[in-house]
Scaffold this motif. Structure first.
Motif, PDB file in Angstrom:
ATOM      1  N   GLU A 174       0.695  -1.136   0.181  1.00  0.00           N
ATOM      2  CA  GLU A 174      -0.093   0.078   0.213  1.00  0.00           C
ATOM      3  C   GLU A 174       0.850   1.379   0.152  1.00  0.00           C
ATOM      4  O   GLU A 174       0.471   2.060  -0.867  1.00  0.00           O
ATOM      5  N   ILE A 194       1.908   5.481  -2.796  1.00  0.00           N
ATOM      6  CA  ILE A 194       1.948   6.973  -2.405  1.00  0.00           C
ATOM      7  C   ILE A 194       2.851   7.433  -3.382  1.00  0.00           C
ATOM      8  O   ILE A 194       2.657   8.572  -4.202  1.00  0.00           O
ATOM      9  N   PHE A 227       1.471   7.867  -7.004  1.00  0.00           N
ATOM     10  CA  PHE A 227       0.665   8.676  -7.004  1.00  0.00           C
ATOM     11  C   PHE A 227       1.116  10.093  -7.407  1.00  0.00           C
ATOM     12  O   PHE A 227       0.758  11.032  -8.057  1.00  0.00           O
ATOM     13  N   LEU A 228       2.063  10.255  -6.288  1.00  0.00           N
ATOM     14  CA  LEU A 228       2.744  11.633  -6.379  1.00  0.00           C
ATOM     15  C   LEU A 228       3.629  11.969  -7.713  1.00  0.00           C
ATOM     16  O   LEU A 228       3.611  12.956  -8.465  1.00  0.00           O
ATOM     17  N   PHE A 283      -6.597   4.630  -8.732  1.00  0.00           N
ATOM     18  CA  PHE A 283      -6.860   4.729  -7.256  1.00  0.00           C
ATOM     19  C   PHE A 283      -7.829   3.656  -6.858  1.00  0.00           C
ATOM     20  O   PHE A 283      -7.829   2.769  -6.120  1.00  0.00           O
ATOM     21  N   VAL A 313      -7.555   0.214  -4.932  1.00  0.00           N
ATOM     22  CA  VAL A 313      -8.027   0.253  -3.757  1.00  0.00           C
ATOM     23  C   VAL A 313      -8.908  -0.992  -3.654  1.00  0.00           C
ATOM     24  O   VAL A 313      -9.019  -1.921  -2.442  1.00  0.00           O
ATOM     25  N   SER A 326      -2.613  12.783  -2.478  1.00  0.00           N
ATOM     26  CA  SER A 326      -1.770  12.191  -1.532  1.00  0.00           C
ATOM     27  C   SER A 326      -2.399  12.357  -0.424  1.00  0.00           C
ATOM     28  O   SER A 326      -2.339  11.408   0.496  1.00  0.00           O
ATOM     29  N   TYR A 360      -5.958  11.643   0.035  1.00  0.00           N
ATOM     30  CA  TYR A 360      -6.516  10.637  -0.093  1.00  0.00           C
ATOM     31  C   TYR A 360      -5.673   9.268   0.237  1.00  0.00           C
ATOM     32  O   TYR A 360      -6.248   8.425   1.212  1.00  0.00           O
ATOM     33  N   ALA A 361      -4.597   9.381  -0.049  1.00  0.00           N
ATOM     34  CA  ALA A 361      -3.689   8.049   0.251  1.00  0.00           C
ATOM     35  C   ALA A 361      -3.424   8.006   1.749  1.00  0.00           C
ATOM     36  O   ALA A 361      -3.518   7.085   2.410  1.00  0.00           O
ATOM     37  N   MET A 412      -6.313   6.789   3.316  1.00  0.00           N
ATOM     38  CA  MET A 412      -6.680   5.473   3.473  1.00  0.00           C
ATOM     39  C   MET A 412      -5.500   4.745   4.066  1.00  0.00           C
ATOM     40  O   MET A 412      -6.036   3.613   4.860  1.00  0.00           O
TER      41      MET A 412
END
Lengths: 491, 660
Positions: free
Chosen positions: A141, A145, A148-149, A167, A171, B637, B639-640, B643
Motif C-alpha cells: 500500500e 503513495i 501517485f505523487l 486509485f 483500492v 496524496s 486520499y492516500a 486510506m
C-alpha cells in the motif's frame, strides 16, 4: 549473511529521505549527482543477493525474522528465493536507470522526483522480500503513495482522472486482499505466509480467498477486463513513471499470484483454471487488436504490455513447468523491453513534445543510432528469437500445448499480431522520408540515453541467448511452488 | 582443435564480421567494410568444404554447444549436427554468400549504407548457418526467424522508399503467418516427444504412426497435424501459394540480396526443413498430397505471372517462386534428395540470373524496366553470355545443371502414385513450357532487338533513373564480372557431375527417410543410366519439346515481334492483379483487422468497461459522497494518507474485536 535483505530494502528508502531533506540546500546539478549516486549504491547493495545466492537450495535464503507487533504475532520477516531474486535485481537496476536519466527530462523539483523513485524502489523490493502478510501489505500500500505523487506532480494534463482511476481500481482490490489475510490469520493465528501455505481449507473458502486475491493482483498485472487504468496511467505519467510502472509494478501482480493466490488456494486455482485461461487468452488476442489501432505511441506500448502480461498469466495458470517458467521469464523480459520502449518514447517526446504517431516519420534519417535501438526493441517486443521476448512466449506456447491445442493456437496468434503492431509502429515512426523540418533537426541519443539503451539491449540479448541466466535461479523454487499447487488442500 | 570448436567457428566468423563492421564500420576506412567480411566468409566457406569432406566420409557430427535452459525435466540445448545434407547446405550458403559479398563491393559502392549492408549480409550468413547446422528444433526456429529479421532489414535497406518499407513489413508479417504454424508444430513435437532434439525425436518417430489427436470434436492423425503445421512454416519461408505474396515485393531490396536471400538460400529454408523432417512427413500421405498440390499450384501459376512482368527483377522473382514450386513438388512425391538437388543447382543459376540482372541494372543506371532495354549484348558481352547460360540452365536445356535436377523431378512425379500426382505431373510438364517462355522473353527483350532507351520519352524529372537517349550502357568492373563467371561454371556443369552421386549413391539418402511404399525415387534411380544417356534420352520426351516450343513462341513474339497471339482482356486483368492475392490482403484482410481493433477499443474498452462500469461506479460513489464533499480536497496524496490511516484503524478494530 543475515541483514542483506534489510539493507536492500532500506538503503534506497533512507537515501530517499536524506535526499528529501537536503535537496533545498543543494543546486539542481548537485542534487541530481547525489541522487544518482544514491540510486547506484542502492543497486549495488542488491548484488550480494545474487552473488551469495545458493541456486541448489529451494527454500528461502538470508531469512530475517524479528517480532514486530507481538500481540498479533506480526513479524518483520524477510526471505529470498529464486522467484523473488530476479525481480529484486530488476527493480534496483531499472530504478537506478530511471534516476540516472532523470536529468534529461525533469526540470521541476528533481530532488523530490529522485527521492520518490528511491523510496518507491525500496518499497517494491520490500514487497518481493516480505514473508509476513502484514509486512507485505504495508509495503504494497505504501508503494502507491510515491507512484501517485509521481503521476500527480510530473504527469500530463489529464493526470487527475488517471490517478483517480488508478486509485479506485487498486483500492478495491487491496481491501479484499486484506480481508483474505485477516481470515487466514483467524484460521492460523499467524501472519506468516509459510503458515498460510500449509493450512487446509475447503474448496468454497479457497475460491473466495482466491477471488479476493484475484481482485488485487488482476488489477495490478493487469488482466482483462480490469486493465483500462493502465493506458491512462501511462499516458499521463512522466517517462520514469511509465518505465517503473511497466517494468516493475505490473510484475508485483504476477509475483503475488505466485506467492499468495496460487499456493494458498491451489484447489480453487484448478477449479477456476478455465476461467483464468480464458481471460488470459482474451488479453493476448483482443488487446493485440486494440494495440494495432492506437494512434498514441505510449498507449500502443501500454496495450502491448497488457497483451504480454496475458502471456504471463496464461503461463502461470496453465500449471505445468514449461508454462510457469515461461510466464516468469516473460515478466523479467518484459521488464527490460518495456522499459526500453518507454525510455525510447521519452527520448522522442522530449525532442518533439508529441506522442502522436502521425506526427512522426523518417526519424532514422536524423537519429540513426536511436532508430537502430528502436528496431531492436520492437523486434524483441514481437518475440524475435535471440531476444528475451522470445523465451517466455516460446515456453508458454510449449506449455499451453501440453494442456490443449486450441490454447496454444490462440496464444500463438501473438506471433502475427504482436509483430503487426510493433513493426507498423516502426514503419510509421522510424522509417520513411523525413516528415518535416523538426524531424530533420532531431539530435541523436546523447551519452546518457545511449548508455541506458545499450545496457537494456545487452540484457535483452543476454537473456535471449542464454536464458539459463534466469531459469537456473528460478528452477528450484518454481518446482517447489508447482509442488505446492499440485497438492490438494481440501481436508 | 576439436571438431566442435572448428564447427563453431563456421557460423561465428560471419557473426564476428557483422558485429565488427556493424559497430565500427563507419569509423574504419571503407576498405575494411568489405575486407573483413569477405575474409571471414571465405574462411567459413573453406571450413564448410572441410565439413563436407568429413561428412562425405561417413562421420555424422552431433554435439551440443551449450545448455540453453532447463525447465523441470526438460533440457533445451544449442548444438550442431553436420551430416551430408547440412554440409551441402553449408557449402552452398557460404559459396553464394561469398560471391555476393564480392559483387557488393561494386554494386553498393556509392551507397551511404555501405558498411551497414556488409554487416547485414554477414549477419544473414551467420543466421542461415545456424539454421542449417542446428541439431534441434529450437535452434532451427532461431535461425529461421533470424534470417527473417535480416531479410526484413535488407528489403527495407533503402528505408526512405515507401515501397521498400511497405515490402519489408509485408515480408515479415506474411512469414510470421507461416511461423505461427511452424511454432505450433514444434510445440506438438515437444508435447508428444518431450524433447526438441532431432536425434531423439527421429529415433522414436515410428511410435507416432497411428496416434490420434482430438481436434474440434473429431480425431485427426497426430502425424498429419504435425507435418502440415511444419509445412505451413515452410510455405511462409519458401513462398508457396498463398503465402507467396511477399517475395515479388521483396525485390525492393538491393539486387545482391535478392540473389543471396530471395533466390539462393533463405527461400530454400522451407525445402530444407521438410527434407530434414522427412522421418515425420513420410508417415502422412495426407500431408504429402497437400505439399504436392501446393507445390504444383505454385510452380505453374507463379510461372505464368512471370510472362507478364516488365521489371527485370520481378520476372526473375516469379521464376524463383515457380522453381520453389518444383522443389516442393519433389518433396510431395517423397523425392527429398531431388528437391535438394534442384535447390543446389538452382542456387547457382538463379543467383547468377539475379547478379546478371543487377549488372544490367548498373549498366542501365538503375532503370529496371525491360521495356527500356534492348540489344545489351553489344555493350555488355560477359553479362550477356553468363545470363544466357543461366537461362539455359533454368529452362532445362540438356547437359545444363538445371536440366538434370528438373528432369529428375518430372520423372519422379511420373512414377508417383500419391493423390494429386497426376495434377502435379501436368503442372510440372506444362511448367516447362511456361519457364521457357518467360525466360526467353526476358532474354530476347533485354539482350536483343532495338535499343529502346534511345526512343524513350524525355523526362525532366530529376529523380528519374536510367540512361538518357544518347548514353550507352557498358560492362562494369571485375568485382561484378568475377562472381558472374564463378557462378556460371557450376550453373552449366554441376548437374552433370553431381547427378550420379545424388541419384545412385546414398550421399543424401542416408540422411533422409523414405517409406518403402513411396516408390517414386527408387523408380527414378532404376531408370537412370548415366548423365549422358539421360540427356540424350530427354531429346525424345515431351518436356524437351515443350521447352523448344516455349523458345519458339518467345522468339517469334519478342525477337521477330510477330504478334500472333493476343492476350484476352480478362486474362490480362487477372495477371495484372496477380490473381488478386494482394487485393484480398490489402482491401479485405487489413481493413478488417483495423475495424475489429477499433470496435474492440472504442466500444468494449471505452464505452462498456470505462464509461459504464468504471465511471459508472465512480458516479455512484460520487452520489454517496455528495455529503462528504467538504473533506474532498482533490489531492491524491491526502486520499492516500487517509486510506493508510483508515486501514490501520480497520485492522486494529478487526483484531481487537476478534480478540475480545
Amino acid at each position: 549473511m543475515t541483514g542483506i535483505l534489510s539493507i536492500a530494502i532500506w538503503t534506497p528508502i533512507i537515501f530517499g529521505i536524506i535526499l528529501l531533506l537536503v535537496q533545498d540546500k543543494l543546486s539542481t546539478t548537485l542534487t541530481y549527482r547525489l541522487g544518482n549516486l544514491f540510486g547506484f549504491i542502492s543497486f549495488l547493495v542488491t548484488l550480494p543477493l545474487y552473488i551469495y545466492f545458493d541456486k541448489g537450495f529451494s527454500g528461502f535464503q538470508f531469512q530475517e525474522i524479528y517480532p514486530w507487533i507481538n500481540h498479533f504475532s506480526i513479524n518483520y520477516h524477510l526471505g529470498l528465493d529464486g522467484i523473488s531474486l530476479p525481480l529484486v535485481l530488476l527493480t534496483s537496476f531499472i530504478s537506478w536507470l530511471v534516476i540516472f536519466i532523470s536529468s534529461n527530462s525533469i526540470q521541476r523539483a528533481i530532488g523530490f522526483y529522485i527521492s520518490a523513485f528511491l523510496i518507491l524502489s525500496g518499497l517494491m523490493i520490500g514487497v518481493f522480500l516480505a514473508l509476513d502478510a502484514i509486512l507485505y501489505y504495508v509495503f504494497w500500500e505504501a508503494m502507491l503513495i510515491p507512484m501517485f505523487l509521481l503521476i500527480g506532480i510530473w504527469g500530463g494534463p489529464n493526470r487527475v482522472y488517471a490517478t483517480i482511476k488508478f486509485f479506485l481500481y487498486t483500492v478495491l482490490g487491496s481491501l479484499l486482499m486484506l480481508v483474505a489475510f485477516l481470515y487466514l490469520y483467524n484460521q492460523t493465528a499467524s501472519f506468516a505466509i509459510l503458515d498460510f501455505y500449509t493450512k487446509p481449507l475447503s474448496l468454497n473458502i479457497q475460491v473466495l480467498i482466491f477471488l479476493a486475491f484475484f481482485m488485487a493482483f488482476a488489477v495490478k498485472i493487469p488482466m482483462w477486463p480490469v486493465h483500462t487504468w493502465l493506458p491512462d496511467a501511462h499516458v499521463e505519467a512522466p517517462t520514469g513513471g511509465s518505465v517503473i510502472l511497466a517494468a516493475i509494478m505490473l510484475k508485483l501482480g504476477g509475483y503475488s499470484f505466485i506467492r499468495f493466490a496460487m499456493p494458498i488456494s491451489p484447489d480453487a486455482l484448478i477449479f477456476l483454471k478455465p476461467f483464468l485461461i480464458g481471460l488470459s487468452l482474451i488479453a493476448i488476442v483482443y488487446i493485440a487488436f486494440v494495440a494495432i489501432v492506437q494512434t498514441d505511441m505510449k498507449k500502443l506500448i501500454a496495450y502491448s504490455s497488457i497483451s504480454h502480461m496475458g502471456f504471463v498469466t496464461l503461463g502461470l495458470f496453465i500449471l505445468n513447468p514449461l508454462g510457469f517458467e515461461g510466464g516468469y521469464v516473460q515478466m523479467i523480459s518484459h521488464g527490460f523491453i518495456s522499459a526500453a520502449l518507454f525510455f525510447a518514447i521519452g527520448v522522442l517526446y522530449e525532442r518533439m513534445h508529441s506522442r502522436n504517431i502521425s506526427d512522426y516519420k523518417g526519424v532514422i534519417n536524423s537519429m540513426p543510432i536511436f532508430g537502430s535501438f528502436f528496431v531492436l526493441f520492437a523486434m524483441a517486443n514481437s518475440g524475435l528469437p535471440g531476444t528475451s521476448g522470445f523465451v517466455g512466449e516460446f515456453l508458454v506456447i510449449l506449455g499451453a500445448m501440453q494442456d490443449h491445442f486450441w490454447i496454444a493456437f490462440f496464444a500463438s496468434l501473438t506471433l502475427i499480431f504482436g509483430a503487426t503492431y510493433s513493426l507498423w509502429l516502426v514503419k510509421r515512426i522510424i522509417f520513411g522520408e523525413v516528415k518535416n523540418k523538426k524531424i530533420a533537426a532531431l539530435k541523436d541519443l546523447n551519452g546518457k540515453e545511449f548508455f541506458v539503451m545499450s545496457v537494456l539491449a545487452l540484457m535483452t540479448l543476454a537473456i535471449g541467448i542464454y536464458p539459463a541466466l534466469i531459469t537456473d535461479i528460478t528452477n528450484q523454487s518454481s518446482q517447489v511452488m508447482l509442488g505446492l499447487i499440485q497438492q490438494s488442500k481440501i481436508l | 582443435m576439436t571438431l566442435m570448436k572448428l564447427y563453431t567457428l563456421i557460423p561465428m566468423m560471419p557473426l564476428i564480421a557483422s558485429i565488427v563492421i556493424g559497430l565500427f564500420g563507419r569509423q574504419l576506412p571503407k576498405v575494411f567494410s568489405h575486407l573483413i567480411p569477405i575474409v571471414l566468409v571465405l574462411g567459413s566457406f573453406l571450413l564448410s568444404l572441410y565439413a563436407l569432406y568429413i561428412s562425405y566420409h561417413g562421420y555424422v557430427f552431433n554435439e551440443n554447444l551449450f545448455r540453453w535452459m532447463t525447465v523441470g525435466q526438460y533440457d533445451l540445448n544449442i548444438g550442431f549436427m553436420v551430416d551430408n545434407l547440412t554440409a551441402l547446405m553449408m557449402s552452398v550458403v557460404t559459396f553464394v554468400s561469398l560471391m555476393v559479398h564480392i559483387y557488393t563491393i561494386e554494386y553498393m559502392e556509392n551507397d551511404p549504407g555501405y558498411s551497414r549492408f556488409f554487416s547485414f549480409i554477414s549477419l544473414f550468413t551467420f543466421a542461415m548457418l545456424m539454421l542449417v547446422m542446428s541439431n534441434n528444433f529450437l535452434q532451427l526456429f532461431f535461425g529461421w526467424e533470424a534470417v527473417g529479421l535480416v531479410s526484413y532489414l535488407l528489403i527495407g535497406f533503402w528505408y526512405k522508399k515507401p515501397t521498400a518499407i511497405h515490402a519489408n513489413m509485408k515480408a515479415f508479417l506474411v512469414n510470421r503467418v507461416g511461423d505461427f504454424g511452424f511454432l505450433l508444430g514444434i510445440a506438438l513435437i515437444m508435447f508428444y516427444f518431450g524433447t526438441l532434439d532431432y536425434k531423439e525425436v527421429f529415433s522414436r518417430v515410428d511410435t507416432l504412426a497411428g496416434q490420434e489427436f482430438m481436434l474440434m470434436g473429431s480425431s485427426v492423425s497426430l502425424v498429419t497435424l504435425i507435418s502440415i503445421l511444419l509445412f505451413i512454416g515452410a510455405m511462409g519461408k519458401s513462398a508457396q501459394v498463398p503465402l507467396h505474396v511477399w517475395l515479388p515485393d521483396s525485390m525492393e531490396g538491393p539486387t545482391p540480396i535478392s540473389a543471396l536471400i530471395h533466390a539462393a538460400t533463405m527461400v530454400t529454408a522451407g525445402i530444407f526443413l521438410v527434407t530434414r523432417v522427412s522421418p515425420i512427413v513420410e508417415l502422412s500421405n495426407t500431408a504429402l498430397s497437400l505439399i504436392l498440390i501446393v507445390g504444383s499450384i505454385t510452380a505453374l501459376f507463379m510461372g505464368i505471372l512471370g510472362i507478364f512482368q516488365n521489371d527485370i527483377k520481378r520476372v526473375v522473382a516469379y521464376s524463383t517462386l515457380s522453381q520453389l514450386g518444383y522443389m516442393t513438388i519433389a518433396l510431395g512425391v517423397s523425392s527429398y534428395s531431388l528437391a535438394m538437388f534442384h535447390l543446389f543447382t538452382h542456387a547457382f543459376f538463379k543467383a547468377l540470373l539475379f547478379l546478371g540482372a543487377g549488372s544490367v541494372i548498373i549498366g542501365m543506371h538503375h532503370d529496371q524496366n525491360i521495356m527500356n532495354m534492348g540489344n545489351l549484348k553489344k555493350y555488355m558481352p560477359i553479362t550477356w553470355i553468363t545470363f544466357l547460360l543461366a537461362t539455359l540452365a533454368l529452362v532445362g536445356m540438356p547437359f545444363f545443371s538445371g536440366f538434370y535436377s528438373k528432369e529428375s523431378i518430372i520423372e519422379a512425379v511420373k512414377y508417383s502414385e500419391i493423390v494429386g500426382s497426376s495434377f502435379a505431373y501436368f503442372a510440372a510438364v506444362f511448367g516447362v513450357f511456361i519457364t521457357s517462355l518467360y525466360s526467353f522473353r526476358l532474354y530476347f527483350i533485354v539482350f536483343h532487338g532495338e535499343e529502346r532507351w534511345r526512343n524513350k520519352p524525355i523526362s525532366h524529372n530529376h529523380h528519374d533513373h536510367g540512361l538518357t537517349t544518347n548514353q550507352s550502357p557498358h560492362e562494369t568492373t571485375w568485382v561484378v564480372i568475377m562472381p558472374l563467371i564463378l557462378l556460371a561454371i557450376p550453373s552449366v556443369l554441376i548437374g552433370f557431375f553431381t547427378i550420379e552421386p545424388i541419384i545412385k549413391s546414398s550421399f543424401l539418402l542416408k540422411d533422409i527417410f523414405i517409406l518403402n511404399s513411396h516408390l517414386a525415387l527408387s523408380q527414378v534411380t532404376e531408370h537412370f543410366h548415366g548423365p549422358i544417356n539421360m540427356a540424350l534420352h530427354a531429346l525424345a520426351t515431351l518436356p524437351f519439346w515443350l521447352m523448344v516450343l516455349g523458345f519458339i513462341v518467345a522468339y517469334l513474339l519478342y525477337y521477330k515481334n510477330i504478334n500472333f497471339i493476343k492476350t484476352p482482356k480478362i486474362l490480362k486483368k487477372v495477371m495484372d492483379h496477380k490473381y488478386g492475392f494482394d487485393n484480398f490482403n490489402e482491401y479485405i484482410l487489413a481493413p478488417l483487422t483495423i475495424r475489429l481493433g477499433n470496435v474492440l477499443w472504442k466500444y468494449m474498452d471505452i464505452k462498456i468497461i470505462d464509461n459504464f462500469f468504471v465511471n459508472g461506479s465512480a458516479k455512484t460513489i460520487n452520489l454517496f459522497s455528495h455529503i462528504t464533499k467538504k473533506i474532498q480536497t482533490g489531492f491524491i496524496s491526502q486520499y492516500a494518507f487517509v486510506m493508510v490511516i483508515g486501514l490501520l484503524l480497520f485492522i486494529s478494530y478487526f483484531i481487537l474485536g476478534g480478540k475480545s
